[in-house]
Design a protein around this motif. Structure first.
Motif, PDB file in Angstrom:
ATOM      1  N   THR A 123      42.135  14.385  40.866  1.00  0.00           N
ATOM      2  CA  THR A 123      41.780  13.271  40.253  1.00  0.00           C
ATOM      3  C   THR A 123      40.686  13.578  39.229  1.00  0.00           C
ATOM      4  OG1 THR A 123      40.245  12.674  41.898  1.00  0.00           O
ATOM      5  CG2 THR A 123      42.250  12.159  42.361  1.00  0.00           C
ATOM      6  N   LEU A 124      40.061  11.984  38.933  1.00  0.00           N
ATOM      7  CA  LEU A 124      38.790  12.735  37.636  1.00  0.00           C
ATOM      8  C   LEU A 124      38.389  13.573  38.624  1.00  0.00           C
ATOM      9  CD1 LEU A 124      37.991  13.252  34.585  1.00  0.00           C
ATOM     10  CD2 LEU A 124      37.328  10.469  34.978  1.00  0.00           C
ATOM     11  N   ARG A 170      37.676  19.023  27.908  1.00  0.00           N
ATOM     12  CA  ARG A 170      38.007  18.155  27.531  1.00  0.00           C
ATOM     13  C   ARG A 170      39.188  18.307  27.494  1.00  0.00           C
ATOM     14  NH1 ARG A 170      36.732  15.210  22.490  1.00  0.00           N
ATOM     15  NH2 ARG A 170      38.985  14.772  21.309  1.00  0.00           N
ATOM     16  N   SER A 171      39.894  19.447  27.253  1.00  0.00           N
ATOM     17  CA  SER A 171      41.553  19.651  27.827  1.00  0.00           C
ATOM     18  C   SER A 171      41.615  19.084  29.526  1.00  0.00           C
ATOM     19  CB  SER A 171      42.043  20.727  27.289  1.00  0.00           C
ATOM     20  OG  SER A 171      43.534  21.366  27.450  1.00  0.00           O
ATOM     21  N   ARG A 183      39.785  17.375  31.006  1.00  0.00           N
ATOM     22  CA  ARG A 183      40.094  15.965  31.528  1.00  0.00           C
ATOM     23  C   ARG A 183      40.926  15.157  30.646  1.00  0.00           C
ATOM     24  NH1 ARG A 183      35.499  12.023  31.739  1.00  0.00           N
ATOM     25  NH2 ARG A 183      34.353  13.669  31.829  1.00  0.00           N
ATOM     26  N   HIS A 184      41.162  15.441  30.102  1.00  0.00           N
ATOM     27  CA  HIS A 184      42.723  15.050  29.726  1.00  0.00           C
ATOM     28  C   HIS A 184      43.858  14.962  30.078  1.00  0.00           C
ATOM     29  CE1 HIS A 184      45.303  13.414  26.417  1.00  0.00           C
ATOM     30  NE2 HIS A 184      46.746  14.536  26.669  1.00  0.00           N
ATOM     31  N   THR A 192      43.662  12.290  33.381  1.00  0.00           N
ATOM     32  CA  THR A 192      43.650  11.193  32.548  1.00  0.00           C
ATOM     33  C   THR A 192      44.904  10.884  32.042  1.00  0.00           C
ATOM     34  OG1 THR A 192      41.954  11.751  31.158  1.00  0.00           O
ATOM     35  CG2 THR A 192      41.166  11.259  33.068  1.00  0.00           C
ATOM     36  N   ARG A 193      45.306  11.175  30.873  1.00  0.00           N
ATOM     37  CA  ARG A 193      45.997  10.713  30.058  1.00  0.00           C
ATOM     38  C   ARG A 193      47.300  11.354  30.103  1.00  0.00           C
ATOM     39  NH1 ARG A 193      42.407   7.575  26.513  1.00  0.00           N
ATOM     40  NH2 ARG A 193      44.221   7.597  25.000  1.00  0.00           N
ATOM     41  N   ALA A 194      48.078  12.743  30.495  1.00  0.00           N
ATOM     42  CA  ALA A 194      48.447  13.140  30.234  1.00  0.00           C
ATOM     43  C   ALA A 194      49.443  13.162  31.388  1.00  0.00           C
ATOM     44  CB  ALA A 194      48.446  14.951  29.701  1.00  0.00           C
ATOM     45  N   HIS A 195      51.180  13.144  30.094  1.00  0.00           N
ATOM     46  CA  HIS A 195      52.101  12.336  30.837  1.00  0.00           C
ATOM     47  C   HIS A 195      53.089  13.574  31.489  1.00  0.00           C
ATOM     48  CE1 HIS A 195      56.057  10.839  32.042  1.00  0.00           C
ATOM     49  NE2 HIS A 195      56.397  11.343  30.682  1.00  0.00           N
TER      50      HIS A 195
END
Ligand SMILES: CC(C)(COP(=O)(O)OP(=O)(O)OC[C@H]1O[C@@H](n2cnc3c(N)ncnc32)[C@H](O)[C@@H]1OP(=O)(O)O)[C@@H](O)C(=O)NCCC(=O)NCCS
Length: 158
Positions: A13-14, A36-37, A39-40, A43-46
């Motif tokens: 998790t974050l 940053r990568s 974190r992405h 949280t956001r990547a498929h």
């Protein structure tokens, strides 16, 4: 040396961001991903981002990425902290990552490694991956030049 407990593998998790940034820096000299990568990816990547935990500490992680409409999964990154190596943690994480990919309907897992990365190539070979291509000048190297990589592939048993 006291025996370490066996790892628990769970979805990241974050809240794990600082720990996975530290792990990344401990594991990769040239290829470390930025906060940053990461974190992405969290949280956001498929994809699936899993961590291995021993005694409440994150000792390893693995990231698998998916593309919509494709049944080929990409093992984007796998890393085990130096103190936890050589005891099957990566093998357990890789097996769990494959189960997640199968659950998403994937039939193939692909990965890449540096040609010189004996540990990584050994890990994938032991897990049944075939080396399907040599990738010329694929990775930046320490001296400012480039180093070959290798593409790895495994058919997943559903
Ligand atoms: C590659 C890496 C993930 C292996 O993690 P690990 O937890 O030590 O690996 P395991 O203990 O699960 O080993 C599983 C198999 O991999 C192979 N292997 C692991 N380390 C190896 C080494 N140093 N040399 C050769 N083969 C090795 C062996 O076949 C091993 O099986 P065995 O112990 O039954 O012989 C770890 O060394 C690492 O994080 N390295 C830095 C980051 C990196 O290079 N990641 C991969 C990028 S593609």
């Amino acid at each position: 040396m006291p025996a370490l407990s066996s790892p628990t593998i769970r979805v990241a998790t974050l809240a794990d961001l600082a720990a996975v940034v530290a792990l990344e820096q401990a594991c990769f000299a040239l290829d470390a991903q930025t906060g940053r990568s990461l974190r992405h990816l969290l949280t956001r990547a498929h994809g699936d981002f899993l961590v291995a935990v021993i005694d409440d500490a994150i000792v390893a992680d693995v990231v698998v990425l998916y593309r919509r409409g494709s049944r080929v999964a990409r093992l984007y990154s796998i890393a085990v902290g130096p103190a936890a190596r050589g005891r099957g943690v990566a093998a357990a994480l890789l097996a769990q990552a494959e189960r997640h990919a199968i659950a998403r309907g994937c039939v193939v897992m692909r990965a890449e490694a540096r040609w010189s990365n004996t540990a990584s190539r050994g890990l994938f070979a032991a897990a049944g991956y075939r080396e399907t291509a040599r990738l010329a000048d694929y990775y930046p190297s320490a001296g400012g030049g480039h180093e070959d990589g290798v593409r790895l592939q495994k058919h997943l048993d559903n």
